[in-house]
Design an enzyme around this catalytic site. Structure first.
Site, PDB file in Angstrom:
ATOM      1  N   LYS A 182       0.814  -1.211   0.000  1.00  0.00           N
ATOM      2  CA  LYS A 182       0.000   0.000   0.000  1.00  0.00           C
ATOM      3  C   LYS A 182       0.854   1.269   0.000  1.00  0.00           C
ATOM      4  CE  LYS A 182      -0.979   0.031   4.987  1.00  0.00           C
ATOM      5  NZ  LYS A 182       0.188  -0.828   5.317  1.00  0.00           N
ATOM      6  N   ARG A 194      -5.132   2.635  12.376  1.00  0.00           N
ATOM      7  CA  ARG A 194      -4.916   1.189  12.457  1.00  0.00           C
ATOM      8  C   ARG A 194      -5.813   0.536  13.484  1.00  0.00           C
ATOM      9  NH1 ARG A 194       1.414  -0.332  11.698  1.00  0.00           N
ATOM     10  NH2 ARG A 194       0.811  -2.442  12.228  1.00  0.00           N
ATOM     11  N   ARG A 214      12.642  -7.144   1.732  1.00  0.00           N
ATOM     12  CA  ARG A 214      12.681  -5.688   1.630  1.00  0.00           C
ATOM     13  C   ARG A 214      13.938  -5.103   2.278  1.00  0.00           C
ATOM     14  NH1 ARG A 214       6.871  -3.311   2.893  1.00  0.00           N
ATOM     15  NH2 ARG A 214       7.475  -3.378   5.080  1.00  0.00           N
ATOM     16  N   ARG A 235      15.377  -3.248   7.755  1.00  0.00           N
ATOM     17  CA  ARG A 235      14.803  -2.746   8.999  1.00  0.00           C
ATOM     18  C   ARG A 235      14.553  -3.908   9.942  1.00  0.00           C
ATOM     19  NH1 ARG A 235       9.883  -0.042   6.575  1.00  0.00           N
ATOM     20  NH2 ARG A 235       8.998  -0.796   8.516  1.00  0.00           N
ATOM     21  N   ARG A 237       4.202  -9.234  13.578  1.00  0.00           N
ATOM     22  CA  ARG A 237       3.553  -8.014  13.088  1.00  0.00           C
ATOM     23  C   ARG A 237       2.216  -8.327  12.429  1.00  0.00           C
ATOM     24  NH1 ARG A 237       7.483  -5.200   9.098  1.00  0.00           N
ATOM     25  NH2 ARG A 237       5.861  -3.637   8.912  1.00  0.00           N
TER      26      ARG A 237
END
Ligand SMILES: [Zn+2]
Length: 216
Positions: A13, A88, A127, A159, A170
């Site tokens: 997104k 969220r 990523r 990260r 997560r």
């Protein structure tokens, strides 16, 4: 044009928000970016947020709401914006509605991006990002020209919250916190669901169809 993008980490997104932000000339407001900037500057909010993120938890609502309220008060948001990563939770969603009501504004559309969990884990764990210019790469979908190096010459880093061991946590946290929010917007008739498979262009076409249909 005020859009809210919902969806689990790894669903793409952020990429979609960045693309549409350029096309429509409205800012892409990513909670993650604002938080990371605060963490890098080691502000009180930044340090508080870091302790939660490092352990795979969500940053508390009040911290996030204050950061977003500040951001939405800036002049570049007059024409609208794309919110990415906010709200969220129901509490954040209600806080946003209140902020908008006070200005007699409203959300035009909420886009919910979804994808199966195996694909999400694969996407996130590949990523890598540049600590200097913030450009994001992916080992499969969008590899850097030179392995491990950004086009600006800086070594890429993964990260901490993108490492496979943190990703499952997560996703679980995301599901628990955000499912009620999806129902919340569905109940208001604002929600469009977009399956985030296919190329970036294919997905963004689905997104544009969703909010153009709603605004005509
Ligand atoms: Zn770079």
């Amino acid at each position: 044009m005020r859009l809210v993008f919902l969806g689990p980490p790894g669903v793409g997104k952020g990429t979609q928000a960045a693309k549409l932000s350029k096309e429509y000339g409205v800012p892409h407001i990513a909670t993650g970016d604002i938080l990371r900037a605060a963490m890098a500057r080691k502000t009180p909010v930044g340090l508080e947020a870091k302790s939660y993120i490092d352990s795979g938890k969500l940053v508390p609502d009040d911290v996030i709401i204050n950061i977003i309220r500040e951001r939405l008060g800036e002049p570049d948001t007059k024409k609208g914006y794309i919110l990415d990563g906010f709200p969220r939770t129901i509490k954040q969603g209600e806080a946003l509605s209140k902020m908008l009501d006070q200005n007699r504004e409203k959300i035009d559309r909420v886009i919910y991006f979804y994808l199966n969990e195996d694909e999400l884990v694969k996407r996130i764990a590949g990523r890598w990002s540049c600590p200097a210019c913030q450009k994001v790469y992916h080992t499969i979908n969008n590899p850097p020209k030179k392995e491990g190096i950004c086009e600006c010459g800086t070594a890429l880093v993964q990260r901490k919250d993108d490492r496979p061991e943190t990703v499952k946590e997560r996703l679980a946290v995301y599901r628990n916190e955000t499912s009620p929010l999806i129902q919340y917007y569905e109940g208001q008739g604002l929600l469009s669901k977009v399956e985030a498979d296919g190329t970036v262009d294919e997905v963004s076409e689905k997104v544009e169809n969703a909010f153009q249909k709603s605004s005509s």
